[in-house]
Write a protein that holds these residues in place. Structure first.
Motif, PDB file in Angstrom:
ATOM      1  N   ARG A 199      -0.515   2.206  23.081  1.00 30.06           N
ATOM      2  CA  ARG A 199      -1.099   1.402  21.619  1.00 30.06           C
ATOM      3  C   ARG A 199      -0.521   0.834  22.017  1.00 30.06           C
ATOM      4  NH1 ARG A 199       3.018   5.556  16.974  1.00 30.06           N
ATOM      5  NH2 ARG A 199       0.944   7.592  17.740  1.00 30.06           N
ATOM      6  N   ALA A 200       0.850  -0.293  22.954  1.00 30.79           N
ATOM      7  CA  ALA A 200       1.090  -1.232  22.821  1.00 30.79           C
ATOM      8  C   ALA A 200      -0.062  -2.282  23.344  1.00 30.79           C
ATOM      9  CB  ALA A 200       2.523  -1.917  23.482  1.00 30.79           C
ATOM     10  N   ARG A 201      -0.558  -1.532  24.347  1.00 36.45           N
ATOM     11  CA  ARG A 201      -1.409  -2.119  24.970  1.00 36.45           C
ATOM     12  C   ARG A 201      -2.995  -2.751  24.223  1.00 36.45           C
ATOM     13  NH1 ARG A 201      -4.770   0.675  30.383  1.00 36.45           N
ATOM     14  NH2 ARG A 201      -4.637  -1.417  31.480  1.00 36.45           N
ATOM     15  N   TRP A 202      -3.221  -1.585  23.115  1.00 40.53           N
ATOM     16  CA  TRP A 202      -4.879  -2.371  22.636  1.00 40.53           C
ATOM     17  C   TRP A 202      -3.977  -3.089  21.748  1.00 40.53           C
ATOM     18  CZ3 TRP A 202      -6.203   3.571  21.650  1.00 40.53           C
ATOM     19  CH2 TRP A 202      -7.068   3.891  22.243  1.00 40.53           C
ATOM     20  N   ARG A 203      -2.861  -3.256  21.032  1.00 38.23           N
ATOM     21  CA  ARG A 203      -2.085  -4.400  20.215  1.00 38.23           C
ATOM     22  C   ARG A 203      -2.099  -5.399  21.432  1.00 38.23           C
ATOM     23  NH1 ARG A 203       0.188  -3.480  15.307  1.00 38.23           N
ATOM     24  NH2 ARG A 203       0.807  -1.180  16.411  1.00 38.23           N
ATOM     25  N   SER A 204      -1.650  -5.388  22.011  1.00 34.96           N
ATOM     26  CA  SER A 204      -1.735  -6.912  23.251  1.00 34.96           C
ATOM     27  C   SER A 204      -3.317  -7.266  23.669  1.00 34.96           C
ATOM     28  CB  SER A 204      -1.417  -7.255  24.680  1.00 34.96           C
ATOM     29  OG  SER A 204      -1.776  -5.495  25.642  1.00 34.96           O
ATOM     30  N   LEU A 205      -4.253  -6.108  24.131  1.00 32.34           N
ATOM     31  CA  LEU A 205      -5.427  -6.519  24.318  1.00 32.34           C
ATOM     32  C   LEU A 205      -5.927  -7.241  22.973  1.00 32.34           C
ATOM     33  CD1 LEU A 205      -7.976  -6.341  25.647  1.00 32.34           C
ATOM     34  CD2 LEU A 205      -8.452  -3.818  24.774  1.00 32.34           C
ATOM     35  N   ALA A 206      -6.268  -7.036  21.436  1.00 29.87           N
ATOM     36  CA  ALA A 206      -6.896  -7.011  20.654  1.00 29.87           C
ATOM     37  C   ALA A 206      -5.958  -8.714  20.441  1.00 29.87           C
ATOM     38  CB  ALA A 206      -6.468  -6.957  19.207  1.00 29.87           C
ATOM     39  N   ARG A 207      -4.794  -8.782  20.913  1.00 23.70           N
ATOM     40  CA  ARG A 207      -3.603 -10.191  19.784  1.00 23.70           C
ATOM     41  C   ARG A 207      -4.688 -10.992  21.036  1.00 23.70           C
ATOM     42  NH1 ARG A 207       0.743  -8.368  20.306  1.00 23.70           N
ATOM     43  NH2 ARG A 207       1.222  -8.704  22.633  1.00 23.70           N
ATOM     44  N   THR A 208      -4.164 -10.636  22.490  1.00 26.59           N
ATOM     45  CA  THR A 208      -4.648 -11.655  23.590  1.00 26.59           C
ATOM     46  C   THR A 208      -6.512 -12.017  23.474  1.00 26.59           C
ATOM     47  OG1 THR A 208      -3.343 -10.856  24.819  1.00 26.59           O
ATOM     48  CG2 THR A 208      -4.933 -12.241  25.646  1.00 26.59           C
ATOM     49  N   ALA A 209      -7.095 -11.306  22.559  1.00 30.74           N
ATOM     50  CA  ALA A 209      -8.799 -11.563  22.878  1.00 30.74           C
ATOM     51  C   ALA A 209      -8.972 -12.330  21.309  1.00 30.74           C
ATOM     52  CB  ALA A 209      -9.667 -10.461  22.632  1.00 30.74           C
ATOM     53  N   GLY A 210      -7.818 -12.744  20.393  1.00 29.75           N
ATOM     54  CA  GLY A 210      -8.130 -13.228  19.123  1.00 29.75           C
ATOM     55  C   GLY A 210      -8.410 -12.370  18.187  1.00 29.75           C
ATOM     56  N   GLY A 227      -8.610  -9.348  15.478  1.00 35.21           N
ATOM     57  CA  GLY A 227      -8.052  -8.405  14.429  1.00 35.21           C
ATOM     58  C   GLY A 227      -7.385  -6.737  15.361  1.00 35.21           C
ATOM     59  N   PHE A 228      -6.551  -6.411  14.224  1.00 34.39           N
ATOM     60  CA  PHE A 228      -6.393  -5.193  15.327  1.00 34.39           C
ATOM     61  C   PHE A 228      -6.400  -4.130  13.504  1.00 34.39           C
ATOM     62  CE2 PHE A 228      -3.238  -2.463  16.681  1.00 34.39           C
ATOM     63  CZ  PHE A 228      -3.703  -1.853  17.485  1.00 34.39           C
ATOM     64  N   ARG A 229      -7.453  -2.970  13.445  1.00 33.10           N
ATOM     65  CA  ARG A 229      -6.580  -2.184  12.406  1.00 33.10           C
ATOM     66  C   ARG A 229      -6.645  -0.692  12.997  1.00 33.10           C
ATOM     67  NH1 ARG A 229      -6.691  -6.381  10.563  1.00 33.10           N
ATOM     68  NH2 ARG A 229      -7.754  -7.248   9.304  1.00 33.10           N
ATOM     69  N   VAL A 230      -5.559  -0.596  12.464  1.00 30.19           N
ATOM     70  CA  VAL A 230      -5.368   1.082  12.700  1.00 30.19           C
ATOM     71  C   VAL A 230      -5.052   2.102  11.651  1.00 30.19           C
ATOM     72  CG1 VAL A 230      -3.580   3.020  13.604  1.00 30.19           C
ATOM     73  CG2 VAL A 230      -3.284   0.630  14.952  1.00 30.19           C
ATOM     74  N   ILE A 231      -6.158   2.829  11.871  1.00 33.91           N
ATOM     75  CA  ILE A 231      -5.867   4.129  10.749  1.00 33.91           C
ATOM     76  C   ILE A 231      -5.789   5.943  11.531  1.00 33.91           C
ATOM     77  CG2 ILE A 231      -8.584   5.785   9.493  1.00 33.91           C
ATOM     78  CD1 ILE A 231      -9.525   2.485  10.426  1.00 33.91           C
ATOM     79  N   VAL A 232      -4.166   6.333  10.591  1.00 34.07           N
ATOM     80  CA  VAL A 232      -4.260   7.279  11.475  1.00 34.07           C
ATOM     81  C   VAL A 232      -4.262   8.501  10.353  1.00 34.07           C
ATOM     82  CG1 VAL A 232      -1.545   8.271  11.711  1.00 34.07           C
ATOM     83  CG2 VAL A 232      -2.015   5.820  11.788  1.00 34.07           C
TER      84      VAL A 232
END
Length: 198
Positions: A112-123, A125-130
């Motif tokens: 989860r943290a890795r994907w969040r950092s991937l989106a943030r660095t790429a600029g 948006g990061f959306r999570v649907i649980v």
């Protein structure tokens, strides 16, 4: 890491913070994660959202099913293998400035943290649907009677395994949208589409 020959390009980092090769390249794109346990409808919703928005959907079960002819179904750490493949596909999409949808339980906090950092660095948006199912009886029926036709992968599911994982499923932190499969699919899809567009 010991299995990677020195002549190959290094693997993607565990944390993309400061990863200059990707910085800002996904501006305007979105990395959308559909998380939840088997039988909660995440694949159905992910695929429907992907069709509506014209965004590719990368699903762990389809990737792992493709490895079955090569012994993949018997490999240890299948979830880690799936997460690594999904990370690579998401990275490539964002590197191209394009959005991606990931269909994966995402129980592992490091992923989860890795994907969040991937989106943030790429600029991006990061959306999570649980995806959840508040009716245990319905959840079990959905799990045990599903037919998806994924080459090399199983139909149905193991309810005892899902019950154990439900008890251990860590809550997401930050902004997430929680969807309950007891609600009509059309209603859930409309809610998801609004969330991923905002």
């Amino acid at each position: 890491m010991a299995l990677i020959p020195s002549v190959l390009t290094p693997r993607l980092p565990a944390d993309f913070t400061g990863y200059q090769e990707l910085a800002g390249r996904g501006a305007g794109a979105r990395l959308i994660v559909f998380s939840g346990l088997p039988g909660t409808g995440k694949s159905t919703l992910a695929e429907a959202a992907g069709r509506q928005r014209g965004v590719p959907v990368f699903a762990m079960d389809w990737l792992l099913g493709s490895l079955t002819p090569f012994g993949g179904y018997r490999l240890d750490e299948l979830l880690k293998i799936g997460a690594e493949m999904l990370t690579t596909l998401a990275f490539r999409q964002l590197e191209l400035g394009q959005s991606a949808i990931l269909d994966f339980p995402a129980e592992d906090l490091a992923t989860r943290a890795r994907w969040r950092s991937l989106a943030r660095t790429a600029g991006a948006g990061f959306r999570v649907i649980v995806c959840t199912c508040s009716d245990r009886k319905l959840h079990r029926i959905r799990l045990e009677h599903r037919e998806r036709g994924i080459p090399g992968w199983h139909e149905g599911g193991n309810w005892a395994n899902v019950e154990r994982r439900l008890a251990e499923f860590p809550p997401w932190t930050g902004e997430v949208l929680t969807i309950d499969a007891v609600q009509p699919l059309a209603q859930n899809l409309a809610t998801v589409l609004q969330y991923v567009t905002d």
